[in-house]
Design a protein around this motif. Sequence first.
Motif, PDB file in Angstrom:
ATOM      1  N   TYR A 170       0.922  -1.241   0.058  1.00 37.48           N
ATOM      2  CA  TYR A 170      -0.052  -0.057   0.057  1.00 37.48           C
ATOM      3  C   TYR A 170       1.001   1.334  -0.008  1.00 37.48           C
ATOM      4  O   TYR A 170       2.018   1.147   0.124  1.00 37.48           O
ATOM      5  CB  TYR A 170      -1.009  -0.063   1.239  1.00 37.48           C
ATOM      6  N   TRP A 171       0.375   2.219  -0.110  1.00 40.40           N
ATOM      7  CA  TRP A 171       1.225   3.503  -0.308  1.00 40.40           C
ATOM      8  C   TRP A 171       1.433   4.089   1.149  1.00 40.40           C
ATOM      9  O   TRP A 171       0.366   4.183   2.050  1.00 40.40           O
ATOM     10  CB  TRP A 171       0.214   4.735  -0.902  1.00 40.40           C
ATOM     11  N   VAL A 172       2.794   4.197   1.426  1.00 38.45           N
ATOM     12  CA  VAL A 172       3.080   4.782   2.886  1.00 38.45           C
ATOM     13  C   VAL A 172       3.499   6.236   2.438  1.00 38.45           C
ATOM     14  O   VAL A 172       4.403   6.521   1.695  1.00 38.45           O
ATOM     15  CB  VAL A 172       4.307   4.081   3.387  1.00 38.45           C
ATOM     16  N   PHE A 173       2.716   7.294   2.963  1.00 35.66           N
ATOM     17  CA  PHE A 173       3.088   8.651   2.826  1.00 35.66           C
ATOM     18  C   PHE A 173       4.365   8.922   3.140  1.00 35.66           C
ATOM     19  O   PHE A 173       5.043   8.508   4.090  1.00 35.66           O
ATOM     20  CB  PHE A 173       1.952   9.306   3.443  1.00 35.66           C
ATOM     21  N   GLU A 174       4.788   9.900   2.452  1.00 35.38           N
ATOM     22  CA  GLU A 174       6.150  10.463   2.586  1.00 35.38           C
ATOM     23  C   GLU A 174       6.510  11.259   3.863  1.00 35.38           C
ATOM     24  O   GLU A 174       7.641  11.096   4.471  1.00 35.38           O
ATOM     25  CB  GLU A 174       6.867  11.300   1.338  1.00 35.38           C
ATOM     26  N   GLY A 175       5.324  11.746   4.565  1.00 34.16           N
ATOM     27  CA  GLY A 175       5.625  12.447   5.648  1.00 34.16           C
ATOM     28  C   GLY A 175       5.485  13.977   5.461  1.00 34.16           C
ATOM     29  O   GLY A 175       5.599  14.649   6.460  1.00 34.16           O
ATOM     30  N   ASP A 176       5.472  14.449   3.994  1.00 32.89           N
ATOM     31  CA  ASP A 176       5.691  15.775   4.113  1.00 32.89           C
ATOM     32  C   ASP A 176       4.217  16.385   4.185  1.00 32.89           C
ATOM     33  O   ASP A 176       3.915  17.268   5.102  1.00 32.89           O
ATOM     34  CB  ASP A 176       6.293  16.309   2.626  1.00 32.89           C
ATOM     35  N   TRP A 177       3.190  16.355   3.138  1.00 29.78           N
ATOM     36  CA  TRP A 177       1.855  16.979   3.261  1.00 29.78           C
ATOM     37  C   TRP A 177       1.147  15.868   3.992  1.00 29.78           C
ATOM     38  O   TRP A 177      -0.104  16.514   4.240  1.00 29.78           O
ATOM     39  CB  TRP A 177       1.553  17.311   1.827  1.00 29.78           C
ATOM     40  N   GLN A 178       1.003  14.846   4.217  1.00 32.99           N
ATOM     41  CA  GLN A 178       0.487  13.730   5.090  1.00 32.99           C
ATOM     42  C   GLN A 178       1.383  13.106   6.063  1.00 32.99           C
ATOM     43  O   GLN A 178       2.413  12.434   5.417  1.00 32.99           O
ATOM     44  CB  GLN A 178      -0.558  13.027   4.291  1.00 32.99           C
ATOM     45  N   GLU A 179       0.972  13.124   7.161  1.00 34.42           N
ATOM     46  CA  GLU A 179       1.891  12.208   8.171  1.00 34.42           C
ATOM     47  C   GLU A 179       2.057  10.664   7.855  1.00 34.42           C
ATOM     48  O   GLU A 179       1.106  10.056   7.059  1.00 34.42           O
ATOM     49  CB  GLU A 179       1.005  12.108   9.562  1.00 34.42           C
ATOM     50  N   ALA A 180       3.129  10.254   7.844  1.00 33.33           N
ATOM     51  CA  ALA A 180       3.545   8.760   7.183  1.00 33.33           C
ATOM     52  C   ALA A 180       2.786   7.773   7.929  1.00 33.33           C
ATOM     53  O   ALA A 180       2.470   7.906   9.283  1.00 33.33           O
ATOM     54  CB  ALA A 180       5.091   8.626   7.418  1.00 33.33           C
ATOM     55  N   ASN A 181       2.449   6.673   7.476  1.00 30.49           N
ATOM     56  CA  ASN A 181       1.650   5.588   8.309  1.00 30.49           C
ATOM     57  C   ASN A 181       2.312   4.393   8.729  1.00 30.49           C
ATOM     58  O   ASN A 181       1.596   3.473   8.992  1.00 30.49           O
ATOM     59  CB  ASN A 181       0.397   5.366   7.396  1.00 30.49           C
ATOM     60  N   THR A 223      14.542   1.202  -3.887  1.00 24.30           N
ATOM     61  CA  THR A 223      14.191   2.115  -2.643  1.00 24.30           C
ATOM     62  C   THR A 223      13.566   3.210  -3.702  1.00 24.30           C
ATOM     63  O   THR A 223      14.310   4.290  -4.483  1.00 24.30           O
ATOM     64  CB  THR A 223      15.411   2.705  -2.195  1.00 24.30           C
ATOM     65  N   HIS A 224      12.362   3.172  -3.857  1.00 20.55           N
ATOM     66  CA  HIS A 224      11.489   4.053  -4.880  1.00 20.55           C
ATOM     67  C   HIS A 224      11.443   5.641  -4.263  1.00 20.55           C
ATOM     68  O   HIS A 224      11.524   6.295  -5.042  1.00 20.55           O
ATOM     69  CB  HIS A 224      10.097   3.639  -4.862  1.00 20.55           C
ATOM     70  N   ILE A 225      11.315   5.603  -3.223  1.00 19.98           N
ATOM     71  CA  ILE A 225      10.926   6.943  -2.339  1.00 19.98           C
ATOM     72  C   ILE A 225      12.442   7.150  -1.715  1.00 19.98           C
ATOM     73  O   ILE A 225      12.584   6.557  -0.715  1.00 19.98           O
ATOM     74  CB  ILE A 225       9.857   7.094  -1.534  1.00 19.98           C
ATOM     75  N   ARG A 226      12.941   8.254  -2.164  1.00 15.49           N
ATOM     76  CA  ARG A 226      14.388   8.293  -1.606  1.00 15.49           C
ATOM     77  C   ARG A 226      14.511   9.239  -0.433  1.00 15.49           C
ATOM     78  O   ARG A 226      15.499   9.196   0.352  1.00 15.49           O
ATOM     79  CB  ARG A 226      15.298   8.969  -2.977  1.00 15.49           C
ATOM     80  N   GLU A 227      13.534  10.118  -0.087  1.00 15.69           N
ATOM     81  CA  GLU A 227      13.627  11.062   0.927  1.00 15.69           C
ATOM     82  C   GLU A 227      12.285  11.091   1.670  1.00 15.69           C
ATOM     83  O   GLU A 227      11.201  11.065   0.763  1.00 15.69           O
ATOM     84  CB  GLU A 227      13.811  12.444   0.371  1.00 15.69           C
ATOM     85  N   ARG A 228      12.095  11.065   2.830  1.00 17.24           N
ATOM     86  CA  ARG A 228      11.014  10.954   3.654  1.00 17.24           C
ATOM     87  C   ARG A 228      11.351  11.980   4.839  1.00 17.24           C
ATOM     88  O   ARG A 228      12.176  12.373   5.042  1.00 17.24           O
ATOM     89  CB  ARG A 228      10.833   9.628   4.273  1.00 17.24           C
ATOM     90  N   VAL A 229       9.801  12.134   5.512  1.00 18.93           N
ATOM     91  CA  VAL A 229      10.011  12.987   6.547  1.00 18.93           C
ATOM     92  C   VAL A 229       9.472  12.371   7.691  1.00 18.93           C
ATOM     93  O   VAL A 229       8.674  11.572   7.870  1.00 18.93           O
ATOM     94  CB  VAL A 229       9.120  14.353   6.503  1.00 18.93           C
TER      95      VAL A 229
END
Length: 388
Positions: A170-181, A223-229
Motif C-alpha cells: 500500500y502507499w506509505v505517505f512520505e511524511g511531508d504533506w500527510q503524516e507517514a502511516n 528504494t523508490h522513495i528516496r527522501e521522507r519526513v
Amino acid sequence: MKTIGIVVNGVTGRMGYRQHLVRSLLAIREQGGVELRDGTRLWPEPILVGRSERRLRAVAERHGLERWTDDLDAALADPEAEIYFDAQVTSARGPALRAAIAAGKHVYVEKPVAQTLADTLELARLARAAGVRNGVVQDKLFLPGLRKLRRLVEGGFFGRILSLRGEFGYWVFEGDWQEANRPSWNYRAEDGGGIALDMLCHWRYVLDGVIAPVRSVTATLATHIRERVDEAGERYAATADDAAYAIFELEGGIVAQINSSWATRVFRDELVEFQVDGTHGSAVAGLRRCRVQPRAATPRAVWNPDLETPEDFRGQWLEVPDNEDFDNGFKVQWEHFLRHVADGDPFPWDLLEGAKGVQLAELGLRSAAEGRRIEVPALELEREGAPA
Ligand SMILES: NC(=O)c1ccc[n+]([C@@H]2O[C@H](COP(=O)([O-])OP(=O)(O)OC[C@H]3O[C@@H](n4cnc5c(N)ncnc54)[C@H](O)[C@@H]3O)[C@@H](O)[C@H]2O)c1
C-alpha cells in the motif's frame, strides 16, 4: 487460577500495544485466561517495560494495569516474571533477548528475531542451552484467509499446485504533506528497516507452512522513495528498500512470485492477496477471504482485443465459507505459547523457525545485490537437533 508474569517490552509501539497487549493479553484476561490441561486457568499479568515511564504509566492507567518500569533488568529479576516478550524495534531486540535468556525467562518475540541470520541463530542456541521455551510471532498463519487456503491444500483441492502469485503493499505517505502511516525506522537500513527484512520473514513461514518449503530465491529490490519526513518533521534519506520483487522456487517445482511494496496504490480487495493455481483449481486468498474456481467451472477465455470482454471473471469465483470461528491471529498464537510454557504443548514456531525467515530475507538481499538466484540451504542448528 494461576497467574503468569509476562514482561512486555515495546508496549508503546504499534504492534506491542494494539496487537499484543490489547488484542491478545488483555483479550485473554477478558475471556478469563487460558484453560490448561488440568482445568486450571492461566491468567497473564503484564509487566510493562519501555524507555519512557510516563508513556508506560499512561498505558497502564488506561487499562487498569499495576506494573510498569523503565528498568528492564529489574523486571527480569522479578521471580514472578516467567516470560519475556519483545516487540521493540528490531535493532533493539538482541541485547534485551540475551538478558532475558540469561535470566532464565521463556522468550517470545516479534519477527524478525534479529537483523542477521548469524545473530538469530546465536540467540536460538543461547535459548536452547539455557533450556528456556522460545517462540517467534508468525501471525499470518492464523489469519482466516490463509487458514482457509491451507484447508484447500490439505483437502487436495488444487490437484498439483503449479504456482503462487502474491501482492502485498500500500502507499506509505512520505511524511511531508500527510503524516507517514509507518514508523520512520522502517526506511533506514541502519535502524533495522527495509521491506525485504520485514516481509520475507513472513513469506518464509507462509510458503513453508501453507504451500511447500522454499528452495531458492531471486529478488530485485528498490528504494523508490528516496527522501521522507520523520515523526519530528525532519527530512531524512531513505537508506532501506521500500519494495521487494521476489521469485521463490518451492519444493515440487512450484513457482511463487511475491511483490511487497510500500510504494504502490491498492487495486485489490485486501492489502495482501495470494493467487494459487493448480491443475484442478485455483484460489485467491487474502487476510480474511478466500475464493476458489474449480477446474469444472473454469471459463474458456478467448483472446480478442477487438471486443469488450463478455465474461465477468471476478463473478465466476466461489467464496470458501469460514465453517469455524476465527479469533485474532496474534491472540491465537499467544494462547499456543502460554500452553507451551505451562503444559509443554508443542509449539513449532520457535526461534529456529524464526531464523528461517531471517535467512530468506538475508538471501533475498544478497540475491538482489549480486543479481542472481540463490538456493536456500538447511539451517545449521537443524543438523545439531532441535532447540529445547
Ligand atoms: N507480525 C507483524 O505483522 C508485524 C508488523 C509490524 C511490525 N512487526 C515487528 O514488530 C516490531 C515493532 O514494530 P512496530 O511497527 O510496532 O514499531 P514501532 O516503532 O511502532 O514501535 C517500536 C517500539 O520499540 C520501542 N523502542 C525501543 N528501542 C527503540 C529505539 N532505539 N528506537 C525506537 N523505538 C524503540 C519503542 O518505544 C516502541 O515501543 C518490529 O520488530 C517489527 O518488525 C511485526
